[in-house]
Design a protein around this motif. Structure first.
Motif, PDB file in Angstrom:
ATOM      1  N   LYS A 169       0.819  -1.181   0.504  1.00  0.00           N
ATOM      2  CA  LYS A 169      -0.180   0.112  -0.417  1.00  0.00           C
ATOM      3  C   LYS A 169       1.159   1.714   0.208  1.00  0.00           C
ATOM      4  O   LYS A 169       1.447   1.325   1.047  1.00  0.00           O
ATOM      5  N   PHE A 170       0.622   2.288  -0.977  1.00  0.00           N
ATOM      6  CA  PHE A 170       2.316   3.466  -1.485  1.00  0.00           C
ATOM      7  C   PHE A 170       1.149   4.481  -0.581  1.00  0.00           C
ATOM      8  O   PHE A 170      -0.159   4.686  -0.419  1.00  0.00           O
ATOM      9  N   ARG A 171       2.261   4.863   0.552  1.00  0.00           N
ATOM     10  CA  ARG A 171       2.289   6.107   1.370  1.00  0.00           C
ATOM     11  C   ARG A 171       3.359   7.184   0.585  1.00  0.00           C
ATOM     12  O   ARG A 171       4.275   6.766  -0.357  1.00  0.00           O
ATOM     13  N   ALA A 172       3.144   8.255   0.985  1.00  0.00           N
ATOM     14  CA  ALA A 172       3.230   9.571   0.647  1.00  0.00           C
ATOM     15  C   ALA A 172       5.217   9.614   0.456  1.00  0.00           C
ATOM     16  O   ALA A 172       5.869   9.700  -0.505  1.00  0.00           O
ATOM     17  N   LYS A 173       5.864   8.937   1.459  1.00  0.00           N
ATOM     18  CA  LYS A 173       7.319   8.478   1.749  1.00  0.00           C
ATOM     19  C   LYS A 173       8.007   7.372   0.440  1.00  0.00           C
ATOM     20  O   LYS A 173       8.898   7.818   0.529  1.00  0.00           O
ATOM     21  N   ASP A 174       6.865   7.126   0.047  1.00  0.00           N
ATOM     22  CA  ASP A 174       7.325   6.393  -1.383  1.00  0.00           C
ATOM     23  C   ASP A 174       8.143   6.991  -2.572  1.00  0.00           C
ATOM     24  O   ASP A 174       8.658   6.508  -3.046  1.00  0.00           O
ATOM     25  N   PHE A 175       7.901   8.908  -2.378  1.00  0.00           N
ATOM     26  CA  PHE A 175       8.529   9.262  -3.224  1.00  0.00           C
ATOM     27  C   PHE A 175       8.783  10.231  -3.437  1.00  0.00           C
ATOM     28  O   PHE A 175       8.757  11.548  -4.113  1.00  0.00           O
ATOM     29  N   ALA A 176       9.340  10.408  -1.434  1.00  0.00           N
ATOM     30  CA  ALA A 176      10.370  11.995  -1.142  1.00  0.00           C
ATOM     31  C   ALA A 176      11.648  11.508  -1.622  1.00  0.00           C
ATOM     32  O   ALA A 176      12.332  12.139  -1.260  1.00  0.00           O
ATOM     33  N   GLY A 177      11.448   9.851  -2.128  1.00  0.00           N
ATOM     34  CA  GLY A 177      13.467  10.079  -2.605  1.00  0.00           C
ATOM     35  C   GLY A 177      13.387  10.976  -3.490  1.00  0.00           C
ATOM     36  O   GLY A 177      12.942  10.709  -4.476  1.00  0.00           O
ATOM     37  N   THR A 178      14.530  10.837  -4.262  1.00  0.00           N
ATOM     38  CA  THR A 178      15.353  10.476  -5.749  1.00  0.00           C
ATOM     39  C   THR A 178      15.083   9.624  -6.608  1.00  0.00           C
ATOM     40  O   THR A 178      14.689   8.481  -6.794  1.00  0.00           O
ATOM     41  N   LYS A 179      14.234  10.392  -7.833  1.00  0.00           N
ATOM     42  CA  LYS A 179      14.675   9.359  -8.978  1.00  0.00           C
ATOM     43  C   LYS A 179      14.898   9.333  -9.499  1.00  0.00           C
ATOM     44  O   LYS A 179      15.991   9.704  -9.296  1.00  0.00           O
ATOM     45  N   LYS A 180      15.546   8.020  -9.718  1.00  0.00           N
ATOM     46  CA  LYS A 180      16.508   7.310 -10.519  1.00  0.00           C
ATOM     47  C   LYS A 180      16.377   6.849 -12.700  1.00  0.00           C
ATOM     48  O   LYS A 180      14.680   6.376 -12.204  1.00  0.00           O
ATOM     49  N   ARG A 181      17.899   5.874 -13.190  1.00  0.00           N
ATOM     50  CA  ARG A 181      17.444   6.043 -14.867  1.00  0.00           C
ATOM     51  C   ARG A 181      16.637   4.871 -14.412  1.00  0.00           C
ATOM     52  O   ARG A 181      16.964   4.332 -13.781  1.00  0.00           O
ATOM     53  N   VAL A 182      15.711   4.727 -15.377  1.00  0.00           N
ATOM     54  CA  VAL A 182      15.692   2.981 -15.897  1.00  0.00           C
ATOM     55  C   VAL A 182      16.072   2.706 -17.005  1.00  0.00           C
ATOM     56  O   VAL A 182      14.617   3.450 -18.273  1.00  0.00           O
ATOM     57  N   ALA A 183      16.776   2.520 -16.922  1.00  0.00           N
ATOM     58  CA  ALA A 183      17.303   2.774 -18.591  1.00  0.00           C
ATOM     59  C   ALA A 183      16.589   1.689 -19.380  1.00  0.00           C
ATOM     60  O   ALA A 183      16.592   2.012 -20.913  1.00  0.00           O
ATOM     61  N   GLN A 184      15.624   0.744 -19.149  1.00  0.00           N
ATOM     62  CA  GLN A 184      14.901  -0.133 -20.229  1.00  0.00           C
ATOM     63  C   GLN A 184      14.126   1.056 -20.878  1.00  0.00           C
ATOM     64  O   GLN A 184      13.420   0.390 -21.911  1.00  0.00           O
ATOM     65  N   ILE A 185      13.356   1.744 -20.395  1.00  0.00           N
ATOM     66  CA  ILE A 185      12.206   3.035 -20.606  1.00  0.00           C
ATOM     67  C   ILE A 185      12.454   4.337 -21.220  1.00  0.00           C
ATOM     68  O   ILE A 185      12.484   5.373 -21.808  1.00  0.00           O
ATOM     69  N   LYS A 186      14.377   4.370 -21.049  1.00  0.00           N
ATOM     70  CA  LYS A 186      14.701   5.562 -20.321  1.00  0.00           C
ATOM     71  C   LYS A 186      14.182   7.039 -20.076  1.00  0.00           C
ATOM     72  O   LYS A 186      13.979   7.582 -20.876  1.00  0.00           O
ATOM     73  N   GLN A 187      13.680   6.965 -18.846  1.00  0.00           N
ATOM     74  CA  GLN A 187      13.266   7.616 -18.185  1.00  0.00           C
ATOM     75  C   GLN A 187      13.375   7.629 -16.477  1.00  0.00           C
ATOM     76  O   GLN A 187      13.684   6.305 -16.143  1.00  0.00           O
ATOM     77  N   ASP A 188      12.791   9.008 -15.775  1.00  0.00           N
ATOM     78  CA  ASP A 188      13.427   8.969 -14.990  1.00  0.00           C
ATOM     79  C   ASP A 188      12.397   8.149 -14.247  1.00  0.00           C
ATOM     80  O   ASP A 188      11.113   9.128 -14.266  1.00  0.00           O
ATOM     81  N   GLY A 189      12.216   7.942 -12.377  1.00  0.00           N
ATOM     82  CA  GLY A 189      11.229   7.579 -11.909  1.00  0.00           C
ATOM     83  C   GLY A 189      11.964   6.762 -10.495  1.00  0.00           C
ATOM     84  O   GLY A 189      12.577   7.088  -9.847  1.00  0.00           O
ATOM     85  N   TRP A 190      10.845   6.129  -9.589  1.00  0.00           N
ATOM     86  CA  TRP A 190      11.438   5.558  -7.993  1.00  0.00           C
ATOM     87  C   TRP A 190      11.005   4.924  -7.907  1.00  0.00           C
ATOM     88  O   TRP A 190      10.195   3.975  -9.010  1.00  0.00           O
TER      89      TRP A 190
END
Length: 315
Positions: A169-190
Motif C-alpha cells: 500500500k503506497f504512501r507519500a514517503k515512498d515518493f520522497a526519495g530521488t528519482k533514478k534512471r530506468v534504463a529499459q524505458i529511458k525515463q526517470d522514476g521512483w
C-alpha cells in the motif's frame, strides 16, 4: 467507459484537446490541456485521437527469452518503477522491471474497499520493463492496495527461487526519495526493489545491544539532533580512503546514529550528507524507505542545508 489515464482525447463539441488526468467515475473524466487547467467533462463528449495513446510496448523487448551464461546468471533485480508522464506529471505509470536472468510470470491484482480487480497478467522477459498499471499521483490517498505474484522460469540448470508474494500500500514517503534512471524505458522514476530481504529491527534486542553491562560494552549516548556524515567529520585519515571505503564508513555511522535515535525514542533526526554526486543521499533514502521505524523523510530546512540534508521522522 474504457478510457484510461494518460490517453489523448479531443472534445466533440468544441475545439479543445488534452490528456486524461483524472477519472471521476464511469461517466465523468478530467482532461488537462496545454494551459495545465483540468476540465471535468462527460466521457461521451470526447473522442480518442489516434496516434497519441501512451505506448507501453516499446519497453517490453523481444518476446523470446534472453539467455545468459550460467556464470553471469543474475538471480536478483526485480523492481517496481513508478514513472511520471513526461507530458502531464500528475499521471504515473507503473512498470515491472526485470534485471534478473529469469523469465518472470507476473500477475497484479488491486484491492480497494475489499473489492479485488485483476490489472495485469503476463510474461516479463530478462532485461525488460513492462507497464502494469496507471494512476494519478494527486490521488495517492485513494490508490488501491497492490497484490503482486511473481514466478521464475528459465531453461537453464539454475535453482528457482521461491515465488514472490507481495502486498503493498503506497504512501507519500515512498515518493520522497530521488528519482533514478530506468534504463529499459529511458525515463526517470521512483524505483522500489521487490526481491530484497526485508530489514527487521527488534527494538528490545536493539536496547540490549546498546545497554549491556559496562564491562561488555560502553553505553551509547543519545545522538545529536543533527548528524554530519561528511567524511572529514568522521575520519582524520580520509585523504587515504577509497570512495567505496568512504561510503561504507558513512553508512555505518548513519545506521549507528539511526539505531540510537530509535532506542532513545527521538521524534526525528537530521542527516547532513551534502549534495556531491548524490550517491550517499540515494543510499540513505533507499534504506529509510524500507525501514519499519521510519514514518517519513524529507529534505531538511532548505534555507539552511539546501538539498544537502535529510530529516527523518520516526514512529
Amino acid at each position: 467507459m474504457d478510457y484510461k489515464l494518460g490517453e489523448f482525447v479531443r472534445f466533440v463539441d468544441e475545439k479543445r484537446e488534452g490528456y486524461i488526468t483524472r477519472i471521476f467515475n464511469d461517466e465523468m473524466i478530467g482532461v488537462t490541456g496545454d494551459d495545465d487547467f483540468e476540465i471535468p467533462v462527460l466521457a461521451s463528449k470526447v473522442t480518442r485521437v489516434h496516434g497519441h495513446v501512451y505506448d507501453s510496448t516499446s519497453a517490453q523487448g523481444n518476446a523470446a527469452e534472453r539467455t545468459a551464461p550460467a556464470a553471469t546468471f543474475e538471480t536478483k533485480g526485480i523492481h517496481l518503477a513508478v514513472v511520471p508522464d513526461q507530458r502531464k506529471g500528475s499521471v504515473v505509470y507503473f512498470y515491472l522491471v526485470n534485471n534478473t536472468s529469469f523469465q518472470l510470470l507476473l500477475t497484479l491484482v488491486t484491492e480497494k474497499t475489499k473489492e479485488l480487480r485483476g490489472e495485469f497478467a503476463g510474461i516479463v522477459n530478462p532485461g525488460t520493463a513492462t507497464q502494469v498499471f496507471t494512476a494519478s499521483l494527486s490521488e495517492l490517498d485513494m490508490w488501491p492496495s497492490f497484490h503482486l505474484q511473481v514466478l521464475y522460469f528459465t531453461t537453464q540448470n539454475i535453482s528457482l527461487p521461491s515465488p514472490l508474494l507481495i502486498t503493498e500500500k503506497f504512501r507519500a514517503k515512498d515518493f520522497a526519495g530521488t528519482k533514478k534512471r530506468v534504463a529499459q524505458i529511458k525515463q526517470d522514476g521512483w524505483i522500489i526493489q521487490l526481491d530484497q530481504e526485508e530489514v527487521k529491527v527488534d527494538p528490545e534486542k536493539l536496547k540490549e545491544s546498546f545497554f549491556k553491562p559496562a564491562e561488555e560494552k560502553k553505553e551509547i549516548a543519545k545522538p545529536s539532533r543533527e548528524i554530519d556524515l561528511h567524511i572529514e567529520k568522521l575520519r582524520d585519515d580520509f585523504q587515504f580512503l577509497s570512495k567505496s571505503e568512504i561510503l561504507k564508513i558513512q553508512l555505518e555511522h548513519f545506521k549507528k546514529s539511526l539505531d540510537a535515535a530509535i532506542v532513545h525514542k527521538l521524534p526525528s533526526i537530521i542527516f547532513i550528507h551534502g549534495v556531491g554526486n548524490g550517491t550517499l543521499r540515494i543510499e540513505l533514502h533507499k534504506r529509510l524507505g524500507k525501514h519499519p521505524h521510519v514514518k517519513t523523510f524529507m529534505d531538511a530546512r532548505k534555507e539552511k542545508f539546501g538539498y544537502g540534508a535529510t530529516e527523518v521522522l520516526l514512529k
